[in-house]
Enzyme design. Sequence first.
Site, short mmCIF file in Angstrom:
data_model
loop_
_atom_site.label_atom_id
_atom_site.label_comp_id
_atom_site.label_asym_id
_atom_site.label_seq_id
_atom_site.Cartn_x
_atom_site.Cartn_y
_atom_site.Cartn_z
N GLU A 287 4.31 -10.92 14.83
CA GLU A 287 3.06 -11.32 15.42
C GLU A 287 3.06 -12.93 15.52
OE1 GLU A 287 -1.30 -10.05 15.72
OE2 GLU A 287 -2.00 -11.05 17.93
N ARG B 137 0.74 -1.00 0.19
CA ARG B 137 -0.14 -0.09 0.23
C ARG B 137 1.31 1.78 -0.19
NH1 ARG B 137 -2.81 -3.95 2.70
NH2 ARG B 137 -2.83 -2.88 5.09
P1 AMP Z 1 3.03 -2.63 12.17
O1 AMP Z 1 4.78 -3.22 11.65
O2 AMP Z 1 2.52 -2.65 12.52
O3 AMP Z 1 3.67 -0.94 12.26
O4 AMP Z 1 2.40 -3.04 10.75
C1 AMP Z 1 2.29 -1.97 9.34
C2 AMP Z 1 1.99 -2.79 8.40
O5 AMP Z 1 0.69 -3.72 8.19
C3 AMP Z 1 1.28 -1.18 7.35
O6 AMP Z 1 2.01 -1.75 6.26
C4 AMP Z 1 -0.25 -2.12 7.21
O7 AMP Z 1 -0.54 -1.64 6.21
C5 AMP Z 1 -0.62 -3.36 8.05
N1 AMP Z 1 -1.82 -2.92 9.01
C6 AMP Z 1 -1.04 -3.52 10.23
N2 AMP Z 1 -2.58 -3.03 11.19
C7 AMP Z 1 -2.85 -2.70 9.88
C8 AMP Z 1 -5.07 -1.90 10.26
N3 AMP Z 1 -5.25 -2.44 11.58
N4 AMP Z 1 -5.65 -1.91 9.99
C9 AMP Z 1 -5.00 -1.92 8.04
N5 AMP Z 1 -3.38 -2.29 8.10
C10 AMP Z 1 -2.84 -2.70 8.95
#
Ligand code: AMP
Length: 176
Positions: A98, A61
């Site tokens: 996770e 995205r």
């Molecule tokens: P993080 O590494 O935990 O910051 O997760 C970020 C990545 O996971 C990004 O590329 C987001 O597109 C996706 N992501 C994580 N949580 C969500 C959410 N609640 N809604 C949409 N995309 C998410």
Amino acid sequence: MDIERLAKSVRNIPDFPIPGIQFKDVTTLFKSSEILRELVDGISEMYKDKGITKVVGIESRGFILGPLVADRLNAGFVPIRKPGKLPAATFEESYEKEYGLDVIQIHQDAINKDDTVLLHDDLLATGGTMVAAVNLMKKFNPRKIYVNFLIELEELNGRALFDPEVEVTSIIKFDI
Ligand code: AMP
């Protein structure tokens, strides 16, 4: 940018892709020509005086607004991809998700030390993905690294993971 209107235009999908996750669907922003332009104009305006030479988007995205903003900034666009997608020699970083480890890659010749880099992704949750991307950038020793998200989930405090010298911005902030 009308942040309230932008926030209202994000679609919430409960329990996607797994129970307990409230998925922020950004396709409802991008399908509107007005909102798409507002976002590209707004983000480009924030970075127009920073001397950005490369916008780096994270699969997948980060590949939507990234190239549009790069074009406005007269910068190049560089993809960070999941393993096995980039054809030439790559650097890679792994990070905890996770469930187990995830890996991201970038071409070894994508950035050079004279670049000023803007990393972009759609959403900051725990911060794991973007911290790994910043670590990838550091291998190139660029002049400066900026980080931008379309959405920040503030309650998860992913922002706290970044070094103070990395400037982090987000457009739409949600409690959860
Ligand atoms: P993080 O590494 O935990 O910051 O997760 C970020 C990545 O996971 C990004 O590329 C987001 O597109 C996706 N992501 C994580 N949580 C969500 C959410 N609640 N809604 C949409 N995309 C998410």
